[in-house]
Design a protein around this motif. Sequence first.
Motif, short mmCIF file in Angstrom:
data_model
loop_
_atom_site.label_atom_id
_atom_site.label_comp_id
_atom_site.label_asym_id
_atom_site.label_seq_id
_atom_site.Cartn_x
_atom_site.Cartn_y
_atom_site.Cartn_z
N VAL A 308 -3.95 1.51 -0.80
CA VAL A 308 -3.44 0.25 -0.62
C VAL A 308 -2.55 -0.11 -1.94
O VAL A 308 -1.31 -0.66 -1.86
N GLY A 309 -3.17 0.04 -3.26
CA GLY A 309 -2.51 -0.20 -4.34
C GLY A 309 -1.31 0.60 -4.54
O GLY A 309 -0.40 0.07 -5.07
N ALA A 310 -1.36 1.82 -4.25
CA ALA A 310 -0.22 2.88 -4.34
C ALA A 310 0.96 2.41 -3.40
O ALA A 310 2.20 2.50 -3.76
N PHE A 311 0.51 1.87 -2.42
CA PHE A 311 1.61 1.51 -1.22
C PHE A 311 2.07 0.19 -1.68
O PHE A 311 3.29 0.34 -1.68
N GLU A 312 1.30 -0.72 -2.40
CA GLU A 312 2.15 -1.91 -2.91
C GLU A 312 2.98 -1.78 -4.10
O GLU A 312 3.87 -2.19 -4.42
N ARG A 313 2.58 -0.74 -4.76
CA ARG A 313 3.57 -0.14 -6.08
C ARG A 313 4.62 0.50 -5.58
O ARG A 313 5.43 1.07 -6.36
N GLY A 314 4.79 1.01 -4.20
CA GLY A 314 5.65 1.55 -3.79
C GLY A 314 5.81 3.05 -4.00
O GLY A 314 6.74 4.05 -3.94
N GLU A 315 4.24 3.40 -4.13
CA GLU A 315 4.41 5.08 -4.61
C GLU A 315 3.90 5.92 -3.53
O GLU A 315 4.25 7.14 -3.45
N ILE A 316 3.54 5.42 -2.37
CA ILE A 316 3.36 6.31 -1.24
C ILE A 316 3.80 5.29 0.04
O ILE A 316 3.77 3.99 0.09
N PRO A 317 4.23 6.04 1.03
CA PRO A 317 4.50 5.27 2.26
C PRO A 317 3.30 4.70 2.93
O PRO A 317 2.21 5.15 2.70
N TYR A 318 3.39 3.82 3.73
CA TYR A 318 2.79 3.22 4.67
C TYR A 318 1.70 4.08 5.30
O TYR A 318 0.47 3.76 5.24
N THR A 319 2.06 5.18 6.08
CA THR A 319 1.37 6.11 6.52
C THR A 319 0.36 6.76 5.81
O THR A 319 -0.41 7.58 6.13
N GLY A 320 1.11 6.83 4.56
CA GLY A 320 0.42 7.68 3.46
C GLY A 320 -1.29 6.91 3.10
O GLY A 320 -2.10 7.65 2.44
N ILE A 321 -1.53 5.61 3.37
CA ILE A 321 -2.74 5.05 3.04
C ILE A 321 -3.87 5.82 4.04
O ILE A 321 -4.75 6.32 3.48
N ALA A 322 -3.65 6.04 5.35
CA ALA A 322 -4.66 6.89 6.18
C ALA A 322 -4.81 8.17 5.67
O ALA A 322 -6.00 8.76 5.77
N ALA A 323 -3.61 8.76 5.31
CA ALA A 323 -3.59 10.23 4.97
C ALA A 323 -4.29 10.45 3.59
O ALA A 323 -5.06 11.45 3.68
N ALA A 324 -4.25 9.54 2.74
CA ALA A 324 -5.11 9.71 1.28
C ALA A 324 -6.57 9.56 1.74
O ALA A 324 -7.33 10.32 1.08
N VAL A 325 -6.92 8.75 2.71
CA VAL A 325 -8.25 8.55 3.07
C VAL A 325 -8.93 9.80 3.60
O VAL A 325 -9.89 10.28 3.44
N GLU A 326 -8.23 10.15 4.45
CA GLU A 326 -8.59 11.39 5.23
C GLU A 326 -8.55 12.68 4.25
O GLU A 326 -9.70 13.30 4.24
N LYS A 327 -7.73 12.75 3.26
CA LYS A 327 -8.18 13.89 2.36
C LYS A 327 -9.27 13.87 1.37
O LYS A 327 -9.83 14.91 1.29
N CYS A 328 -9.61 12.42 1.16
CA CYS A 328 -10.66 12.24 0.39
C CYS A 328 -12.05 12.51 1.17
O CYS A 328 -12.73 13.17 0.85
N LEU A 329 -12.04 12.17 2.41
CA LEU A 329 -13.20 12.55 3.45
C LEU A 329 -13.22 13.91 3.49
O LEU A 329 -14.66 14.53 3.26
N ASP A 330 -12.42 14.66 3.51
CA ASP A 330 -12.20 16.11 3.91
C ASP A 330 -13.04 16.85 2.45
O ASP A 330 -13.77 17.78 2.56
N ALA A 331 -12.49 16.34 1.39
CA ALA A 331 -12.98 17.12 -0.09
C ALA A 331 -14.03 16.55 -0.67
O ALA A 331 -14.58 17.14 -1.44
N ALA A 332 -14.48 15.33 -0.49
CA ALA A 332 -15.50 14.64 -1.02
C ALA A 332 -17.10 15.64 -1.06
O ALA A 332 -17.20 15.89 -0.02
#
Length: 356
Positions: A308-332
């Motif tokens: 959400v912070g990265a989206f607020e700073r314009g670093e990732i698109p809106y749909t990148g929020i769920a994508a980042a979360v999924e990537k972490c759940l896969d790799a943690a």
Amino acid sequence: MKKLVILGATGSIGTNTLAIVREHPDEFCVSALAVLNSADRCAALAREFGARAYSGPDAAVRAVEENDADICVVATVGMSGILPVWTAIEKGMDVALATKEALVMAGECITAAAKKKGVRLIPVDSEHSAVFQCLQGCADMGEVERLVLTASGGPFLDAPADLSGVTLEQALDHPRWKMGRKVTIDSSTMMNKGFEIIEARWLFDVPVSRIDAVVHPESIVHSLVEFTDGATLAQLSVPDMRVAIQYALSWPRRFASERRKLDLASLGSLTFRRPDEKRFPALALAKRAVEEGGAQCAVLAAADEWAVGAFERGEIPYTGIAAAVEKCLDAAPRIGAETIDAVMEANSWTWKFLSR
Ligand code: MG
């Protein structure tokens, strides 16, 4: 008279909590207020309420450590609420909980500690307050079939399916509730509802397989409890967070208020629909995290906070929020979450992983 410590005193929950204290000067007093920033505003409020003011990164924990209270209202932003909640439990203070991250990330150890200390965790969030209110008088949780949390659906309920071009301004434009930025963005992705399912699992000790979400755009029914005999109880009110905040403070009593009362006839109809999990993948990700257990919910919340912070700073698109979360759940790495240290470790793993 109940004595309060209020953490996050200048945020939307803190401000509304103080409004309730002003309305009921014979019922509540404030011993301490804590804020992260806005020290001047906190000092002015402290003078008004005859309380001590704390500001800065360790303000919340110090305010709990150095003051007595019947109820500690925890309304800080993000995971900074975990340690103060822990400290309040250790001191034997009941906790009126508004900060989501405490139970989402550390629900297992916080509820275990509260049980051991005989401390009550009283929900402030409208949905959990509704469930809590519907459960009054229920002596046996075995009689509960299902919890149903309502969701407003946020600003993108009827938007075109492709949300990749959503701007920050659009995500912050919530149709029903005026809240802080993080929770407003989480509401738009429905991650907020995912968090609330996790919180409900810990608050009411109901397995997540028996907790559902239903979209209810009018935000009048705040949640429901279905019992094994086929009866369903719901709590309704106009969407005003002060109703839930006041109940958390007045429980088990109810205090009169001047707030607008519900007029069903002028509303005409209330609508409900199933959430679209394709458009809002956050909901399925949250359920997945609970089912995988251990520190996966801590990873989920940490990844969402980063994204959400990265989206607020314009670093990732809106749909990148769920994508980042999924990537972490896969790799943690799969670790348990029986201690606050384990939760913190999962948190720092996630931030490191995403900041690479
Ligand atoms: Mg809510």
